[in-house]
Design an enzyme around this catalytic site. Structure first.
Site, PDB file in Angstrom:
ATOM      1  N   ALA A  18       0.809  -1.221   0.000  1.00 53.26           N
ATOM      2  CA  ALA A  18       0.000   0.000   0.000  1.00 53.26           C
ATOM      3  C   ALA A  18       0.840   1.269   0.000  1.00 53.26           C
ATOM      4  O   ALA A  18       0.452   2.285  -0.581  1.00 53.26           O
ATOM      5  CB  ALA A  18      -0.938   0.002   1.204  1.00 53.26           C
ATOM      6  N   ARG A  30      -4.381   0.636   6.506  1.00 53.19           N
ATOM      7  CA  ARG A  30      -3.894   0.431   7.859  1.00 53.19           C
ATOM      8  C   ARG A  30      -3.190   1.605   8.530  1.00 53.19           C
ATOM      9  O   ARG A  30      -2.898   1.533   9.710  1.00 53.19           O
ATOM     10  CB  ARG A  30      -2.968  -0.796   7.877  1.00 53.19           C
ATOM     11  CG  ARG A  30      -3.760  -2.076   7.673  1.00 53.19           C
ATOM     12  CD  ARG A  30      -2.874  -3.297   7.576  1.00 53.19           C
ATOM     13  NE  ARG A  30      -3.692  -4.487   7.603  1.00 53.19           N
ATOM     14  CZ  ARG A  30      -4.373  -4.954   6.565  1.00 53.19           C
ATOM     15  NH1 ARG A  30      -4.309  -4.329   5.420  1.00 53.19           N
ATOM     16  NH2 ARG A  30      -5.104  -6.051   6.676  1.00 53.19           N
ATOM     17  N   GLN A  96       0.555  -6.360  -3.758  1.00 50.69           N
ATOM     18  CA  GLN A  96      -0.602  -6.540  -2.887  1.00 50.69           C
ATOM     19  C   GLN A  96      -1.689  -5.520  -3.206  1.00 50.69           C
ATOM     20  O   GLN A  96      -2.771  -5.581  -2.634  1.00 50.69           O
ATOM     21  CB  GLN A  96      -0.177  -6.393  -1.422  1.00 50.69           C
ATOM     22  CG  GLN A  96       0.833  -7.432  -0.951  1.00 50.69           C
ATOM     23  CD  GLN A  96       1.362  -7.109   0.437  1.00 50.69           C
ATOM     24  OE1 GLN A  96       2.388  -6.455   0.578  1.00 50.69           O
ATOM     25  NE2 GLN A  96       0.661  -7.556   1.457  1.00 50.69           N
ATOM     26  N   VAL A  98      -4.430  -3.255  -5.500  1.00 53.55           N
ATOM     27  CA  VAL A  98      -5.485  -3.583  -6.461  1.00 53.55           C
ATOM     28  C   VAL A  98      -5.763  -2.410  -7.401  1.00 53.55           C
ATOM     29  O   VAL A  98      -6.753  -2.417  -8.119  1.00 53.55           O
ATOM     30  CB  VAL A  98      -6.786  -3.996  -5.735  1.00 53.55           C
ATOM     31  CG1 VAL A  98      -6.572  -5.256  -4.921  1.00 53.55           C
ATOM     32  CG2 VAL A  98      -7.324  -2.869  -4.842  1.00 53.55           C
ATOM     33  N   HIS A 114      -4.087  -9.710  -4.863  1.00 55.12           N
ATOM     34  CA  HIS A 114      -5.407  -9.427  -4.299  1.00 55.12           C
ATOM     35  C   HIS A 114      -6.421  -8.985  -5.351  1.00 55.12           C
ATOM     36  O   HIS A 114      -7.443  -8.401  -5.015  1.00 55.12           O
ATOM     37  CB  HIS A 114      -5.282  -8.371  -3.197  1.00 55.12           C
ATOM     38  CG  HIS A 114      -4.468  -8.837  -2.039  1.00 55.12           C
ATOM     39  ND1 HIS A 114      -3.822  -7.962  -1.179  1.00 55.12           N
ATOM     40  CD2 HIS A 114      -4.170 -10.075  -1.595  1.00 55.12           C
ATOM     41  CE1 HIS A 114      -3.165  -8.656  -0.257  1.00 55.12           C
ATOM     42  NE2 HIS A 114      -3.356  -9.937  -0.494  1.00 55.12           N
ATOM     43  N   ASN A 206      10.293   0.907   3.455  1.00 50.16           N
ATOM     44  CA  ASN A 206       8.968   1.114   4.034  1.00 50.16           C
ATOM     45  C   ASN A 206       9.056   2.249   5.042  1.00 50.16           C
ATOM     46  O   ASN A 206      10.053   2.385   5.746  1.00 50.16           O
ATOM     47  CB  ASN A 206       8.464  -0.167   4.715  1.00 50.16           C
ATOM     48  CG  ASN A 206       6.979  -0.124   4.993  1.00 50.16           C
ATOM     49  OD1 ASN A 206       6.171   0.066   4.082  1.00 50.16           O
ATOM     50  ND2 ASN A 206       6.596  -0.283   6.250  1.00 50.16           N
TER      51      ASN A 206
END
Length: 242
Positions: A18, A30, A96, A98, A114, A206
């Site tokens: 993300a 998150r 991950q 979409v 995903h 990250n």
């Protein structure tokens, strides 16, 4: 260092989460202050239960997500990864996400764990449509079946083919670069472990620490992914004489 890894690698793979997309303005699930958790409970709305029992709320949630997606575009980092693919620096992107930003930027070898929010499909006949139909208030196929987003919902298994491809990529890579993933969600968080067991070099970029930082050869925190990729790209071009 990462540039030299890529230039000497035989099969480099990128795993994106993300954090890769938030730099395009797309909210994630998150993040404590900005994630969708603060407005919705995705475990309730992005679920098979909501699909069957709370369909109106399900529709409104995905209308919001599709509308938000339509307002965002790939950033420079996506473009750099696509260029690296074209020049053979990286072979595959496992994501991950979409949002389809990698494909929009020009990447071709993208494994979507995903699914994709770019399309919806009929639960009855399987026909696929552009997800813009949700914003046009169209939720039913010609056959009468319900059109649902082509994403993996809570309560569903990941697509078998994508999972097999991701596993194969992790087993064969000699360089794995993780970009913007908290590495909290299984099975994606197992891919760096698989790669490491097979001798790959691991880089994790990250904003916040991850539980797998300890196995990485390079860890970069508190920096925008686009900036990091820009620096690596500049180093690669300097070394390659471009």
């Amino acid at each position: 260092m990462i540039a030299s890894w890529l230039m000497s690698s035989r099969h480099a793979v990128v795993l994106t989460g993300a954090g890769m997309s938030t730099e395009s303005g797309l909210p994630d699930f998150r993040s404590e202050k900005t994630g969708l958790w603060t407005r919705f409970n995705p475990q309730q709305l992005a679920s098979t239960y909501a699909l069957e029992h709370h369909r109106q709320a399900f529709i409104e949630f995905y209308q919001y997500r599709i509308r938000t997606l339509q307002a965002c575009r790939p950033h420079e980092g996506h473009m750099i990864l696509a260029d690296w693919q074209r020049h053979g620096l990286i072979q595959e992107i496992v994501t991950q996400n979409v949002d389809g930003f990698h494909q929009q930027a020009g990447s071709r070898h993208v494994i979507e764990l995903h699914g994709s929010l770019r399309t919806v499909h009929c639960q009855r006949c399987g026909n696929t449509f552009n997800s813009i139909v949700y914003l046009e208030q169209r939720f039913t196929c010609e056959c009468g079946g319900f059109l649902r987003p082509s994403v993996v919902l809570f309560g569903e298994m990941l697509p078998e083919q994508a999972l097999e491809q991701a596993w194969q990529a992790a087993q064969t890579t000699d360089v794995l670069i993780v970009l913007g993933s908290s590495l909290q969600v299984s099975p994606a968080n197992q891919l760096p472990l698989v790669a490491k067991r097979n001798g790959a070099k691991i880089a994790i970029v990250n904003w916040e620490p991850t539980e797998l930082d300890g196995i990485a050869d390079v860890v970069i925190h508190k920096r925008k992914i686009g900036d990091v990729l820009r620096e690596i790209n500049k180093e690669w071009k300097a070394r390659d004489g471009r």
